[in-house]
Write an enzyme that holds these catalytic residues in place. Structure first.
Site, mmCIF file in Angstrom:
data_model
loop_
_atom_site.group_PDB
_atom_site.id
_atom_site.type_symbol
_atom_site.label_atom_id
_atom_site.label_comp_id
_atom_site.label_asym_id
_atom_site.label_seq_id
_atom_site.Cartn_x
_atom_site.Cartn_y
_atom_site.Cartn_z
ATOM 1 C CE LYS A 53 35.501 42.872 33.390
ATOM 2 N NZ LYS A 53 35.088 44.225 33.655
ATOM 3 C CD GLN A 97 33.674 45.891 36.545
ATOM 4 O OE1 GLN A 97 34.588 45.198 36.121
ATOM 5 N NE2 GLN A 97 32.559 46.068 35.849
ATOM 6 C CG ASP A 120 37.425 48.405 30.183
ATOM 7 O OD1 ASP A 120 37.074 47.323 29.679
ATOM 8 O OD2 ASP A 120 37.125 48.759 31.336
#
Ligand code: NDP
Length: 286
Positions: A53, A97, A120
């Protein structure tokens, strides 16, 4: 093999180029899009994902903050870090994460990310907005799947779509997005009877099971679009999808490979969400 391969790497490159162009527009207006990625603990797969990322951000002209916290981090410490980033106007996207160490409640953490920075698309507000067809951040993997299906020129409208898996991050949102595009959607899970027959009737088959080679050739309708979300590390050390590629590609019309399919697209969609977040927070159209 009869199926055409949906090239996730090429599609991801094109999607990242879109994000880079948007980042350039923002920068010209004095706005530097910024994504904060929090990694708690030492999970090797998570470390690889976070590195990816950060690399993508660099390629797209998006600033990234990589925040590493120890495995022993308490929920309070993580929530405090999120609150700090939530209040920071220079940070546009916040991503924690997953998975998190067991002492931390994942739901509490996701709830703490302000919806406007939830790139997200996992927060209850964004999930609810998606369900009711309102503007929101779409979760990256299912949104990437839709782009991949549409890249084949297949019209989703009116098709029979089957999603195997009902997780909150892949299966359920993939089904909702297909429904929003007017597919007739069936969601299969571990309690589904006649799973093979249901799948064999799918014009669009999305596999998000987490079992290598779960979808065999006899489960694929001739000419179907097969999207393989699975990422399973085999005993051979290699990555395998949820679809038996050799068998399915002999029957399908289009198929995504693993690796090089949904994975790269997921990462690219995160870049798009981040530029969108920066634009929205600054009241700028891109
Ligand atoms: P989960 O484990 O959360 O969900 C798996 C789903 O598969 C569940 O709904 C489960 O059913 C269903 N399932 C399991 N076994 C069977 C079975 N025998 N028959 C029918 N259904 C079954 O996984 P995720 O959704 O998080 O991930 C799925 C896969 O996608 C994994 O391989 C993961 O690594 C990968 N992934 C890939 C991403 C990418 O970027 N490419 C991103 C995210 C995930 P039930 O609900 O009944 O238990």
């Amino acid at each position: 093999m009869s199926a055409q391969i949906i090239d996730g790497k090429a599609l991801a490159a094109a999607t990242k180029a879109e994000a880079a162009a948007e980042a350039a527009v923002l920068k010209a207006k004095g706005i530097e899009p910024c994504l904060a990625v929090i990694l708690v603990g030492e999970n090797p797969a998570s470390q690889v994902y976070v590195r990816g990322k950060v690399k993508d951000c660099g390629e797209c002209g998006i600033k990234s903050l990589e925040l590493r916290m120890p495995e022993t981090t308490t929920q309070e410490e993580l929530l405090a870090k999120i609150a700090e980033l939530a209040a920071d106007k220079t940070v546009n996207g916040i991503l924690v994460q997953l998975p998190l160490p067991k002492q931390i409640d994942e739901h509490a953490v996701i709830d703490a990310i302000p919806p406007e920075k939830d790139v997200d698309g996992f927060s209850p507000v964004n999930v609810g907005r998606m369900q009711t067809g309102q503007p929101c951040f779409l979760p990256c993997t299912p949104a990437g799947c839709i782009r991949m299906i549409e890249s084949t020129g297949t019209k989703i409208d009116g098709k029979n779509a089957v999603v195997i898996g009902r997780s909150n991050i892949v299966g359920k949102p993939a089904a909702l997005l297909l429904l929003a595009k007017n597919a007739t959607v069936t969601v299969c899970h571990s309690h589904t009877a006649n799973l093979k027959e249901i799948c064999a009737n799918a014009d669009i088959l999305v596999a998000a099971v987490g079992r290598a080679g779960f979808v065999t050739g006899d489960m694929v309708k001739p000419g179907a679009v097969v999207i393989d979300v699975g990422i399973n590390r085999g005993a051979d050390g290699k990555l395998h999808g949820d679809v038996n590629f050799e068998e399915a590609s002999a029957v399908a019309g289009y198929i995504t490979p693993v690796p090089g399919g949904v994975g790269p697209m997921t990462r690219a969609m995160l870049m798009k969400n981040t530029t969108q977040a920066a634009a929205m927070q600054n009241g700028v159209a891109i």
